[in-house]
Each structure stands twice: as C-alpha cells, then as structure tokens.
Enzyme design. Structure first.
Site, PDB file in Angstrom:
ATOM      1  N   CYS A  45       9.662  -1.976  -8.635  1.00  0.00           N
ATOM      2  CA  CYS A  45       9.937  -3.018  -7.713  1.00  0.00           C
ATOM      3  C   CYS A  45      10.901  -2.730  -6.650  1.00  0.00           C
ATOM      4  CB  CYS A  45       9.779  -4.445  -8.422  1.00  0.00           C
ATOM      5  SG  CYS A  45       8.590  -4.835  -9.305  1.00  0.00           S
ATOM      6  N   GLY A  49      17.340  -5.738  -7.457  1.00  0.00           N
ATOM      7  CA  GLY A  49      18.879  -5.272  -7.591  1.00  0.00           C
ATOM      8  C   GLY A  49      19.315  -4.440  -8.437  1.00  0.00           C
ATOM      9  N   VAL A  50      20.022  -3.463  -8.054  1.00  0.00           N
ATOM     10  CA  VAL A  50      20.573  -2.597  -9.149  1.00  0.00           C
ATOM     11  C   VAL A  50      21.444  -2.999 -10.230  1.00  0.00           C
ATOM     12  CG1 VAL A  50      22.325  -0.561  -9.088  1.00  0.00           C
ATOM     13  CG2 VAL A  50      20.452  -0.346  -7.372  1.00  0.00           C
ATOM     14  N   GLY A  51      22.342  -3.985  -9.904  1.00  0.00           N
ATOM     15  CA  GLY A  51      23.134  -4.360 -10.858  1.00  0.00           C
ATOM     16  C   GLY A  51      22.486  -4.879 -12.073  1.00  0.00           C
ATOM     17  N   GLY A  52      21.759  -5.845 -11.716  1.00  0.00           N
ATOM     18  CA  GLY A  52      21.193  -6.484 -13.084  1.00  0.00           C
ATOM     19  C   GLY A  52      20.199  -5.567 -13.640  1.00  0.00           C
ATOM     20  N   TYR A  59      13.554   0.017 -17.130  1.00  0.00           N
ATOM     21  CA  TYR A  59      12.393   0.819 -17.732  1.00  0.00           C
ATOM     22  C   TYR A  59      11.585   1.299 -16.156  1.00  0.00           C
ATOM     23  CZ  TYR A  59       8.003   1.645 -19.783  1.00  0.00           C
ATOM     24  OH  TYR A  59       6.684   2.163 -20.201  1.00  0.00           O
ATOM     25  N   TYR A 241      13.709  -9.281 -18.598  1.00  0.00           N
ATOM     26  CA  TYR A 241      12.499 -10.207 -18.359  1.00  0.00           C
ATOM     27  C   TYR A 241      13.088 -11.299 -19.017  1.00  0.00           C
ATOM     28  CZ  TYR A 241       9.603  -6.391 -16.603  1.00  0.00           C
ATOM     29  OH  TYR A 241       8.931  -5.331 -15.776  1.00  0.00           O
TER      30      TYR A 241
END
Length: 300
Positions: A45, A49-52, A59, A241
């Site tokens: 996707c 965002g990269v951080g989270g 994955y 998730y």
C-alpha cells in the site's frame, strides 16, 4: 511526522536512511529511481507510513525470500522520554530490538531507520487468478494451505476470500471467490514449471501472468475453508493490523500489566514480557502511551 520524509540511498553499501514520515510509495519510488535491481521488503500500500509499518513488522510480496521490514533494519534514530537523541549504539540492543516489531510508539519517537536494501531481478512476474466455489475453490484453497509456505521462496501466493455475485446465476445469488494475488522474483518461463509441479490445481497459464519491474508490481498490487489454520486457544493478531476489540489500555490513568496482557500476548506471545521489561527501563513514567502501548511494570 509527515515533514520528516527524507530518503537517502547508498548504492555502494546497498543501504538507505529513511525518515519515518515517508510513505512506502515514496520509498519505492526513490529506490527505483536509483536502481532497477534494488528493493526493500515491505507492504504493497503506497500511502502507508514508514514509522508504524516498519516498527510493527512490515510484511510484503517479497518477504518469503527477503524477510519482513524489521529483519532488514540495521540502525535507527529515536528520541526517548528524556529528550535524548539516540542511535543503535547509544540506545542499546534491548531498545533496538523492541522497536523492530514491538511498535515504536511505546518507547519513544523513532525519527529514522537505516535499512539494508535487497537485490532482486530486473523482471518479476505477477498474476491475479480467481476461482469460485463452482470452479473448485474449496479444494484449491485446501491445497494452498499446505504448499504456500513450502513452494519456491521466490514466489509468494497471497490469498483473498470474498463474497461475489455468482457468474452462473441470473437471480442475484452470491458465491465465494478465492483470489490468488502473487509475485514471483523471476520470469514467467521459470514460474510456470514451478506451478505445474507444486500447485497444478490452480491451473495457471501464461496468459494469466504479466512480466514487469518490481516498482510496477507495487502499483499492480495496490489495486488489486481456512478455519483449521487460524490461530486459536488463544487467538492471535498481527500488530500492524491493530484490533482494539481484543483489548485496550485505560484512557486515563495507568494500565496494569495484567490488563495489558489481554491484548499484549495476542500480538507478541512470550515476547510481550521482554517488551514490558524494555519499557520499564526506558520509559518508567509511561510518557509514550496509546490504546495499545506497552506499559511499564512501574504502572502497576
């Protein structure tokens, strides 16, 4: 964090520094503009965002061959509860371990990650094949459950099961459709023999497949009976998730270890205890907290 989105690629060392406000789409675009054979194993996707994403796991479609995002993180910059700016050496290995899968928001503000980039072929093959119950989907999914983790590691077979209008019905009846959205790190001529040997039930043919570059494949995937295999006793979840229905911390005041364990073990299993110990060491006052942040023992 959206203003912290600088991405610096080192093609000599096959590494990159990525600020946590960047999105996956920005990461992939920057890598592709630098090299056709370098990539990073993370999600599909582009707006995530990269951080989270990185700190929770990360994955993606090349993870069977190259692991997930956290497997490829080699350094980080974090601001702790005392306002100190730390890297891997100064934060220590326990905290560095915790922010690679335990989520960064429980332990500080992760500003940037340094990652190893992986080498991939210039051409990859993708396909999206769907089968309904009337097309033997039940048996195909049953076979997939047994071979998806054993097939060639260059191939990831991703499965989506949805309800659709039955193509054989004129009265609006619905059926179940199984969609296999997949990527192979190589050409179609090498993929087809693998599928014929290991997963002939799907009936994959050359016309189902599209060859493209890795960066094109990320755009392709952006728009595009398993009960025995679902975790149970207890149920588990993937941290990226988030599911607040499995438990949450108190909105006000401290959250006790026992209360947080309800959701904590579902995400992290026995690693939850180690995360609590790290949290207790680096943020005993619980300055960094949210609905499912790791609590320190001092909050008991």
């Amino acid at each position: 964090m959206r203003n912290l989105r600088t991405i610096s690629i080192d093609t000599r060392g096959n590494t990159a520094w990525i600020q946590t406000g960047a999105t996956l789409g920005e990461v992939y675009y920057t890598i592709a503009a630098t090299s056709r054979t370098l990539a990073f194993p993370a999600g599909v996707c582009p707006t995530v965002g990269v951080g989270g994403h990185f700190s929770g796991g990360g994955y993606g479609m090349i993870s069977r061959k190259h692991g997930i995002a956290v497997d490829n993180i080699i350094d980080a910059v974090i601001i702790n509860a005392d306002g100190e700016i730390l890297n891997r050496d100064s934060m220590g290995e326990d905290l560095f371990w915790a922010i690679r899968g335990g989520g960064g928001t429980s332990f500080g503000i992760v500003v940037a990650f340094k990652v190893n980039l992986v080498t991939i072929p210039e051409t990859v093959t993708v396909f999206n094949v769907s089968r309904t119950l009337e097309q033997n989907a039940t048996q195909i999914v049953h076979k997939w459950q047994y071979i998806s983790d054993k097939i060639d590691e260059n191939l990831l077979l991703r499965l989506f099961i949805i309800s659709v209008r039955s193509p054989a019905a004129s009265n609006g009846n619905r059926t179940i459709q199984a969609s296999f959205t997949s990527l192979y790190l190589g050409r179609v001529e090498d993929l087809l023999p693998i599928m014929e040997q290991k997963f002939p039930e799907l009936g994959l043919v050359e016309q189902d497949c599209i060859e493209m570059s890795w960066i094109e494949s990320t755009l392709f995937f952006s728009y595009s009976y398993t009960a025995t295999f679902v975790s149970k006793s207890p149920r588990a979840a993937y941290f990226n998730y988030r599911d607040l229905d499995i438990g949450r911390n108190n909105i006000e005041g401290n959250t006790k270890y026992r209360q947080a364990s309800v959701w904590g073990f579902k995400y992290f299993e026995i690693n939850f205890n180690r995360l609590v110990r790290v949290k207790t060491k680096v943020d005993p006052s619980n300055f960094f907290r949210n609905e499912q942040s790791v609590p320190p023992l001092s909050s008991n």
